[in-house]
Design an enzyme around this catalytic site. Structure first.
Site, PDB file in Angstrom:
ATOM      1  N   SER A  44       0.643  -1.271  -0.151  1.00  0.00           N
ATOM      2  CA  SER A  44       0.301  -0.143   0.391  1.00  0.00           C
ATOM      3  C   SER A  44       0.741   1.177   0.090  1.00  0.00           C
ATOM      4  CB  SER A  44      -0.654  -0.237   1.636  1.00  0.00           C
ATOM      5  OG  SER A  44       0.143   0.024   2.462  1.00  0.00           O
ATOM      6  N   ASN A 131      -2.466  -2.472  13.239  1.00  0.00           N
ATOM      7  CA  ASN A 131      -3.588  -2.283  13.152  1.00  0.00           C
ATOM      8  C   ASN A 131      -4.358  -1.192  13.672  1.00  0.00           C
ATOM      9  OD1 ASN A 131      -3.567  -4.659  11.899  1.00  0.00           O
ATOM     10  ND2 ASN A 131      -4.573  -5.507  13.034  1.00  0.00           N
ATOM     11  N   THR A 176     -39.836  26.105 -10.316  1.00  0.00           N
ATOM     12  CA  THR A 176     -39.844  25.314  -9.173  1.00  0.00           C
ATOM     13  C   THR A 176     -40.404  24.219 -11.021  1.00  0.00           C
ATOM     14  OG1 THR A 176     -42.635  25.900  -9.279  1.00  0.00           O
ATOM     15  CG2 THR A 176     -41.179  26.064  -7.247  1.00  0.00           C
ATOM     16  N   HIS A 177     -40.014  23.074 -10.539  1.00  0.00           N
ATOM     17  CA  HIS A 177     -39.990  22.119 -12.018  1.00  0.00           C
ATOM     18  C   HIS A 177     -39.214  23.065 -12.838  1.00  0.00           C
ATOM     19  CE1 HIS A 177     -43.396  19.990  -9.965  1.00  0.00           C
ATOM     20  NE2 HIS A 177     -43.558  21.113  -9.079  1.00  0.00           N
ATOM     21  N   SER A 298     -13.438  25.729 -27.469  1.00  0.00           N
ATOM     22  CA  SER A 298     -13.432  24.817 -28.412  1.00  0.00           C
ATOM     23  C   SER A 298     -12.341  24.486 -28.910  1.00  0.00           C
ATOM     24  CB  SER A 298     -15.106  24.589 -28.393  1.00  0.00           C
ATOM     25  OG  SER A 298     -15.114  23.421 -30.086  1.00  0.00           O
ATOM     26  N   LYS A 304     -17.378  29.163 -29.276  1.00  0.00           N
ATOM     27  CA  LYS A 304     -17.889  28.797 -28.134  1.00  0.00           C
ATOM     28  C   LYS A 304     -16.562  29.548 -26.844  1.00  0.00           C
ATOM     29  CE  LYS A 304     -19.230  25.247 -27.117  1.00  0.00           C
ATOM     30  NZ  LYS A 304     -19.952  23.471 -26.731  1.00  0.00           N
ATOM     31  N   ASN A 306     -16.731  27.105 -22.815  1.00  0.00           N
ATOM     32  CA  ASN A 306     -17.574  26.211 -21.713  1.00  0.00           C
ATOM     33  C   ASN A 306     -16.982  26.936 -20.438  1.00  0.00           C
ATOM     34  OD1 ASN A 306     -18.651  25.019 -24.432  1.00  0.00           O
ATOM     35  ND2 ASN A 306     -15.972  23.656 -24.761  1.00  0.00           N
ATOM     36  N   GLU A 311     -18.878  22.276 -14.632  1.00  0.00           N
ATOM     37  CA  GLU A 311     -19.441  20.959 -15.458  1.00  0.00           C
ATOM     38  C   GLU A 311     -18.024  19.108 -14.690  1.00  0.00           C
ATOM     39  OE1 GLU A 311     -20.404  20.881 -19.679  1.00  0.00           O
ATOM     40  OE2 GLU A 311     -18.814  22.096 -19.494  1.00  0.00           O
ATOM     41  N   TYR A 338      -9.514  -6.803  12.604  1.00  0.00           N
ATOM     42  CA  TYR A 338      -8.801  -6.083  11.402  1.00  0.00           C
ATOM     43  C   TYR A 338      -8.836  -7.316  10.256  1.00  0.00           C
ATOM     44  CZ  TYR A 338      -4.825  -4.853   8.193  1.00  0.00           C
ATOM     45  OH  TYR A 338      -4.951  -4.477   6.973  1.00  0.00           O
ATOM     46  N   LYS A 346      -8.381   3.278   2.072  1.00  0.00           N
ATOM     47  CA  LYS A 346      -7.139   4.034   2.081  1.00  0.00           C
ATOM     48  C   LYS A 346      -7.296   5.471   0.580  1.00  0.00           C
ATOM     49  CE  LYS A 346      -5.001   2.586   5.534  1.00  0.00           C
ATOM     50  NZ  LYS A 346      -5.404   1.757   5.034  1.00  0.00           N
TER      51      LYS A 346
END
Ligand code: ARG
Length: 483
Positions: A44, A131, A176-177, A298, A304, A306, A311, A338, A346
């Protein structure tokens, strides 16, 4: 170094004359060597190296406790502490980079310590197991990271308050909606996110109490016969309490799951705003302009700009949810105590932490300097729709018409307007009064967006006076959190 796994034998000699021998501490019990691919699979170190400083701090406290209780001498403890400090400095300067042969960060540090200070280094692991050690490390790490995340949340909240204070009088359609509903003060909209962040702060503080419990001294699973002092190490490390049961303490990861749950909610909140920013920036809305510092172009469509930042925030949200799910599944079938499965906690925790921090930072930059609200456009937007229709009904209701009846009348008004291609404000007094005799020439004031917003002065509403109160409250929360 990896080759040495293959060639060490039971008596600790090597079939190849290797210059440095790095057998694992457990290798004496084995006759065969670990397959190199399995060594890599098992290791690890490539990710738990992130725990190194916490591992060192935990080991220093442990060594001091061993001396305090007479298990090792003061001189030995001092040698160990100094050696560990040397490793910390070497690591910071890039001079200590253990490889896969170290298996994990705990072995890497212990082995290096013995290289540095000789046999005394081998005493460090008395009355301890990896542990309880790894449990201590993750808790110290997470406690630290939670504080950092809370700092970032505080900055985020400050940004929201600063932005809101500039836009108390700016209006924005409320939905709303995703249908135009009622106009809002833009500050009110932004302060909704402040409130979410405030709950995130509270959640993290509550969780931190459960993160901050010491498993150190629980041993492998059952405690230790040595006369250790768990309270001493807990105090040294600033833990608020001790695990009461060794089996629970070495295998508990509830605190990590709780953290990832809180992290997921932070991401939910950021992602909701990210989504709004994305459509606000679209040609269809035109509510904001993205600045060049926070937008990208773009490769093919030259026109464009963006919204990559929101995002990505929206996209990264899924990763954090995934880590939460991953840890829940990791834990659900684990027998006490353990199990090596726990090594899988991790990367989930680290990536959860790093993702939340990166997203808070990016959203903070985006909202504080990466976009501009198009106030003229926003203030006009609220005049171009029927989002004052409720207020016409409220107007009649205030004049004694039962609300449901008023609602139906306004439904007809909207229908008439839609048929004629008009808005409510375009109706003449005669037309209003044909619809209901209670309408008089104060109707236009009542349905002007400014008035529509101002009128919603109930506690927690968007009325400008309420928003000013909310801003004052938010500001005082921020300054008291700072204190
Ligand atoms: N690298 C291990 C982990 O992250 C440390 C604990 C190993 N304990 C053991 N009994 N093999 O979980």
């Amino acid at each position: 170094m990896q080759l040495l796994f293959i060639f060490h034998t039971i008596d600790g000699t090597f079939t190849l004359a290797a210059s440095t021998s790095n057998p694992q501490p457990w290798s004496q019990r084995f006759e065969g060597a670990l397959h190199p691919a399995i060594a890599t699979f098992n290791a690890s170190i490539s990710f738990d190296i992130a725990l190194i400083e916490y591992d060192i701090t935990g080991s220093q406290a442990h060594a001091q406790m061993l001396a305090q209780t007479g298990i090792i001498s003061e001189t030995e403890a001092e040698q160990i502490t100094t050696g560990l400090e040397q490793i910390r400095q070497d690591y910071r300067q890039g001079n200590f980079q253990p490889g896969v042969d170290a298996e994990d960060v705990h072995f890497a540090v212990e082995r290096r310590l013995t290289e540095l200070i000789g046999d005394t280094g081998k005493k460090l692991h008395t009355a301890r197991s990896r542990n309880d050690q790894v449990g201590t490390d993750i808790r110290l790490y997470l406690r630290d990271q939670i504080q950092q995340i809370q700092g970032l949340l505080h900055q985020w909240q400050t940004t929201l308050v600063e932005l809101a204070s500039k836009h108390v009088e700016t209006m924005i359609p409320g939905y709303t909606h995703l249908q135009r509903a009622q106009p809002l003060s833009l500050a009110h909209h932004l302060l909704a996110y402040f409130e979410m962040a405030q709950r995130d702060q509270q959640r993290l503080s509550e969780i931190c109490d459960r993160v901050n419990v010491s498993p150190l001294g629980l041993g492998a699973l059952a405690g230790t016969p040595f006369p250790i002092d768990r309270q001493f190490t807990a105090d040294q490390l600033g833990f608020g309490g001790l695990y009461a049961n060794s089996l629970d303490g070495v295998s508990d990861r509830d605190f990590a799951i709780e953290f990832l749950c809180a992290a997921s909610l932070i991401m939910v909140h950021l992602s909701r705003l990210a989504e709004e920013v994305i459509f606000w920036a679209s040609e269809e809305f035109k509510f904001i302009t993205l600045k060049d510092s926070c937008a990208t172009g773009s490769s093919i469509m030259p026109q464009k700009k963006n919204p990559d930042v929101p995002e990505l925030v929206r996209g990264k949200t899924g990763r954090v949810f995934g880590h939460l799910q991953g840890l829940l599944v990791l834990m659900k079938g684990l027998p006490l105590a353990y199990n090596k499965d726990l090594q899988e906690d991790k990367e989930a925790i680290f990536d959860g932490v790093n993702t939340v921090k990166a997203c808070l930072e990016a959203m903070n930059i985006l909202m504080s300097e990466g976009l501009e609200f198009r106030t003229a456009r926003l203030n006009t937007a609220v005049t171009e729709d029927f989002s004052n229709a409720t207020d016409v009904a409220d107007y009649l209701a205030a004049k004694g018409v039962p609300f449901r009846e008023a609602y139906n009348i306004v439904g007809q008004v909207v229908k008439v307007c839609l048929a004629d291609g008009k808005l409510l404000k375009d109706l003449t007094l005669v037309e209003w009064q044909e619809l209901h005799p209670q309408f008089s020439d104060d109707i236009w004031d009542a349905i002007a967006p400014q008035q529509v917003v101002a009128a919603r002065n109930s506690i927690g509403g968007t009325g400008f006076d309420q928003v000013r109160k909310a801003l004052a409250r938010a500001t005082s929360i921020l300054s008291s959190d700072n204190a």
